[in-house]
Design an enzyme around this catalytic site. Structure first.
Site, PDB file in Angstrom:
ATOM      1  N   TRP A  30       0.833  -1.219   0.000  1.00 14.98           N
ATOM      2  CA  TRP A  30       0.000   0.000   0.000  1.00 14.98           C
ATOM      3  C   TRP A  30       0.860   1.259   0.000  1.00 14.98           C
ATOM      4  O   TRP A  30       1.878   1.307   0.682  1.00 14.98           O
ATOM      5  CB  TRP A  30      -0.867  -0.011   1.257  1.00 14.98           C
ATOM      6  CG  TRP A  30      -1.493   1.305   1.587  1.00 14.98           C
ATOM      7  CD1 TRP A  30      -0.928   2.341   2.283  1.00 14.98           C
ATOM      8  CD2 TRP A  30      -2.816   1.748   1.221  1.00 14.98           C
ATOM      9  NE1 TRP A  30      -1.804   3.389   2.378  1.00 14.98           N
ATOM     10  CE2 TRP A  30      -2.971   3.051   1.742  1.00 14.98           C
ATOM     11  CE3 TRP A  30      -3.876   1.170   0.515  1.00 14.98           C
ATOM     12  CZ2 TRP A  30      -4.148   3.798   1.583  1.00 14.98           C
ATOM     13  CZ3 TRP A  30      -5.045   1.905   0.355  1.00 14.98           C
ATOM     14  CH2 TRP A  30      -5.180   3.194   0.887  1.00 14.98           C
ATOM     15  N   ASP A  33       0.024   9.205   0.895  1.00 14.10           N
ATOM     16  CA  ASP A  33       0.605  10.526   0.613  1.00 14.10           C
ATOM     17  C   ASP A  33       2.067  10.523   0.174  1.00 14.10           C
ATOM     18  O   ASP A  33       2.896   9.839   0.785  1.00 14.10           O
ATOM     19  CB  ASP A  33       0.604  11.402   1.878  1.00 14.10           C
ATOM     20  CG  ASP A  33      -0.671  11.348   2.662  1.00 14.10           C
ATOM     21  OD1 ASP A  33      -1.629  10.710   2.222  1.00 14.10           O
ATOM     22  OD2 ASP A  33      -0.685  11.950   3.746  1.00 14.10           O
ATOM     23  N   GLN A  49       3.918   7.489   2.141  1.00 19.11           N
ATOM     24  CA  GLN A  49       3.289   6.688   3.192  1.00 19.11           C
ATOM     25  C   GLN A  49       3.121   5.280   2.639  1.00 19.11           C
ATOM     26  O   GLN A  49       2.550   5.093   1.555  1.00 19.11           O
ATOM     27  CB  GLN A  49       1.927   7.288   3.554  1.00 19.11           C
ATOM     28  CG  GLN A  49       2.016   8.621   4.271  1.00 19.11           C
ATOM     29  CD  GLN A  49       2.422   8.434   5.720  1.00 19.11           C
ATOM     30  OE1 GLN A  49       1.619   8.100   6.573  1.00 19.11           O
ATOM     31  NE2 GLN A  49       3.698   8.656   6.016  1.00 19.11           N
ATOM     32  N   PHE A  93       3.880   8.944  10.267  1.00 17.79           N
ATOM     33  CA  PHE A  93       2.916   9.621   9.400  1.00 17.79           C
ATOM     34  C   PHE A  93       3.617  10.672   8.540  1.00 17.79           C
ATOM     35  O   PHE A  93       4.817  10.873   8.617  1.00 17.79           O
ATOM     36  CB  PHE A  93       1.801  10.235  10.260  1.00 17.79           C
ATOM     37  CG  PHE A  93       0.657   9.280  10.539  1.00 17.79           C
ATOM     38  CD1 PHE A  93       0.823   7.905  10.476  1.00 17.79           C
ATOM     39  CD2 PHE A  93      -0.609   9.766  10.877  1.00 17.79           C
ATOM     40  CE1 PHE A  93      -0.242   7.029  10.724  1.00 17.79           C
ATOM     41  CE2 PHE A  93      -1.677   8.910  11.127  1.00 17.79           C
ATOM     42  CZ  PHE A  93      -1.498   7.544  11.052  1.00 17.79           C
ATOM     43  N   ASP A 159       1.599  16.114   9.916  1.00 17.76           N
ATOM     44  CA  ASP A 159       2.035  16.420   8.551  1.00 17.76           C
ATOM     45  C   ASP A 159       2.895  17.692   8.466  1.00 17.76           C
ATOM     46  O   ASP A 159       2.563  18.646   7.736  1.00 17.76           O
ATOM     47  CB  ASP A 159       0.828  16.525   7.596  1.00 17.76           C
ATOM     48  CG  ASP A 159      -0.122  15.337   7.706  1.00 17.76           C
ATOM     49  OD1 ASP A 159       0.318  14.278   8.202  1.00 17.76           O
ATOM     50  OD2 ASP A 159      -1.295  15.457   7.303  1.00 17.76           O
TER      51      ASP A 159
HETATM   52  C1  FRU Z   1      -3.526  12.091   4.640  1.00 20.49           C
HETATM   53  C2  FRU Z   1      -3.149  11.423   5.952  1.00 20.49           C
HETATM   54  C3  FRU Z   1      -2.219  12.310   6.751  1.00 20.49           C
HETATM   55  C4  FRU Z   1      -1.500  11.315   7.616  1.00 20.49           C
HETATM   56  C5  FRU Z   1      -1.369  10.132   6.685  1.00 20.49           C
HETATM   57  C6  FRU Z   1      -1.402   8.793   7.363  1.00 20.49           C
HETATM   58  O1  FRU Z   1      -3.899  11.193   3.644  1.00 20.49           O
HETATM   59  O2  FRU Z   1      -4.321  11.119   6.692  1.00 20.49           O
HETATM   60  O3  FRU Z   1      -2.850  13.323   7.476  1.00 20.49           O
HETATM   61  O4  FRU Z   1      -0.260  11.788   8.047  1.00 20.49           O
HETATM   62  O5  FRU Z   1      -2.427  10.228   5.751  1.00 20.49           O
HETATM   63  O6  FRU Z   1      -1.094   7.774   6.469  1.00 20.49           O
END
Ligand code: FRU
Length: 481
Positions: A30, A33, A49, A93, A159
């Site tokens: 998977w 972001d 991510q 994250f 973030d």
């Molecule tokens: C956005 C989000 C971010 C977070 C990440 C977690 O898509 O929700 O705010 O850091 O994905 O995977």
């Protein structure tokens, strides 16, 4: 601080049918972001991510790829894993990257659950990892660099996007105030370790209008105007606007000396179903470049059946026209062209721009026509998977997808001169449609086995020309070095 290791196995790719040829995706598993987009020691770096153990979202890692030219990418080992108790055990994250003293710093959110099984019951802190070579990263001993959210906010605190101004570093963060409104807050530091909270730069007028949480903020200047790009959660869908579960868009304005951002209204950046969580970087030549996740939480992602899910958009260049941001594919795309498949004039009411020659193509079509027109994407059995119709009378594009019946998307041209340019990128299971120099963009995934046909059909004669190129379908090296 204790570190944990895992004995789980990475999920395997079982079928290549939907794999992308020139869009960054993970070697397996998977992704969501884009993170840490930057230029360091001769390479562009992009992180994302990533959950390598399954095709579904899970404890977040940072996947990693680098490129010398923005178009050919090599996959690198996972840069960050959620292995440190009290720092990031619930997930590494989203966050950003910055170069300081010849080292590459990643600034990211540590996600933490309270262990009661409620995924909404969490807290978040901010952490730093550093690398000399841009490949191997070490989490610094001073973590967390920001241990908790400010007092006047809730637990949504994530973030970080960091940039440098003179001797100072600034960080914007996605956050929610105690009234439940989405907002962006700003911190300042001299060394990336010791951070001082300054203020909120802007917050939502109301949840319905601007959201309850602003994810993935990014703050930068183009042509003297300040831009806050962010992904608010919770904006209420209006007739033809804000129809994705969450949006990605921007505010244009000016930051004052007290770090308050005086801004206009929220505008969506891309009008397609599969676009979220942007991150920009400044190229060495001054271009403001942007990547996004080429999916959205509610998308089906049929590639999950094959051991992976999600990809990043093709990198795009942002430009400002009045108060509207335009996006176009980075110009380096020309070096992905391996063959000119067809170049011809358009002088009828119907033309096939792509006719099943390939599933990695770039199409450029420039034409004039007095009335409405439509673009269709079909599979080898002539089923229409996607229809983009332009209504000349009201300047509106409507995008329909066969797999999302009744879930159409809309966008309007500011000025209609009866003159259009379409720049279309097709990559196996994705299509990005840039209209009129990127004034309007639709980003979509589609799933077929075989090669698509893309055709244009107009009410009255179209006059112009088009060219279709074969693009390199091995531009992403998925073998981890
Ligand atoms: C956005 C989000 C971010 C977070 C990440 C977690 O898509 O929700 O705010 O850091 O994905 O995977």
């Amino acid at each position: 601080m204790t570190t944990t290791t895992t004995t789980q196995e990475f999920v395997q790719i079982t079928d290549e049918r939907f794999r992308l040829g020139y869009h960054v995706a993970a070697a397996n598993g998977w992704i969501n972001d884009p993170n840490g987009f930057c230029y360091f020691k001769g390479y562009y770096h992009i992180f994302y991510q990533h959950h390598p153990y399954s095709e579904n979202w899970g404890p977040m890692h940072w996947g990693h790829a680098r490129s010398r030219d923005l178009i050919h990418w090599e996959t690198l080992p996972i840069a960050l894993a959620p292995d440190t108790e009290g720092i990031d055990e619930g997930g590494c994250f989203s966050g950003s990257a910055i170069v300081k003293d010849d080292k590459l710093y990643l600034v990211y959110t540590g996600h933490h659950y309270y262990g009661d099984g409620d995924p909404e019951h969490f807290w978040e802190n901010q952490n730093v990892a550093v690398s000399e070579d841009g490949i191997k990263f070490e989490k610094i001993a001073q973590n967390p660099v920001i241990s908790s959210a400010p007092e006047d906010s809730t637990h949504h605190f994530r973030d970080p996007k960091v940039w440098q101004e003179g001797e100072d570093f600034y960080m914007v963060l996605g956050n929610q105030n105690k009234e439940g409104l989405g907002r962006v807050i700003i911190y300042k530091s001299q060394d990336l370790i010791d951070w001082t909270y300054l203020t909120d730069i802007s917050y939502a007028e109301s949840v319905e209008k601007e959201g309850f949480m602003w994810e993935c903020p990014d703050f930068f200047t183009i042509d003297g105007k300040d831009i806050l790009l962010t992904s608010p959660q919770g904006i209420k869908a209006q007739d033809e606007k804000y129809r994705n579960l969450f949006q990605t868009g921007y505010f244009v304005g000016k930051m004052d000396e007290n770090h308050k951002f005086n801004r206009g209204e929220f505008k969506e950046l891309d009008f397609g179903h599969d676009f979220y969580a942007t991150q920009t970087a400044l190229a060495p030549d001054g271009r403001r470049l942007v990547f996004a996740w080429m999916a959205m939480w509610e998308s089906d992602m049929p590639e999950k059946a094959d051991g992976w899910a999600g990809a990043l958009t093709f990198p795009r260049e942002l430009s400002l026209h009045g108060d509207r941001l335009f996006m176009k594919p980075v110009r380096e795309i020309k070096d992905l062209r391996t063959e000119e498949l067809v170049k011809a004039s358009i002088n009828s009411t119907e033309v096939n721009l792509l006719e099943g020659q390939t599933n990695t193509a770039e199409i450029r079509a420039d034409f004039k026509t007095e009335g409405s027109f439509e673009l269709n994407l079909q599979d080898e059995q002539a089923n229409v998977l996607m229809n983009l119709a332009y209504d000349q009378a009201n300047g509106k594009f409507t995008l329909k997808r066969a797999d999302r019946e009744g879930d159409d998307r809309f966008a309007n041209l500011e000025v209609n001169k009866n003159e259009y340019d379409l720049h279309i990128l097709v990559d196996t299971s994705s299509v990005e449609i840039f209209i009129n120099s990127g004034e309007i963009v639709f980003t979509e995934r589609f799933y077929i086995e075989g090669k698509p046909t893309i055709s244009l059909k107009a009410a009255t004669e179209m006059l112009g020309e088009y060219v279709t190129y074969q693009l390199d379908n091995k531009a992403i090296d998925y073998n981890i070095k």
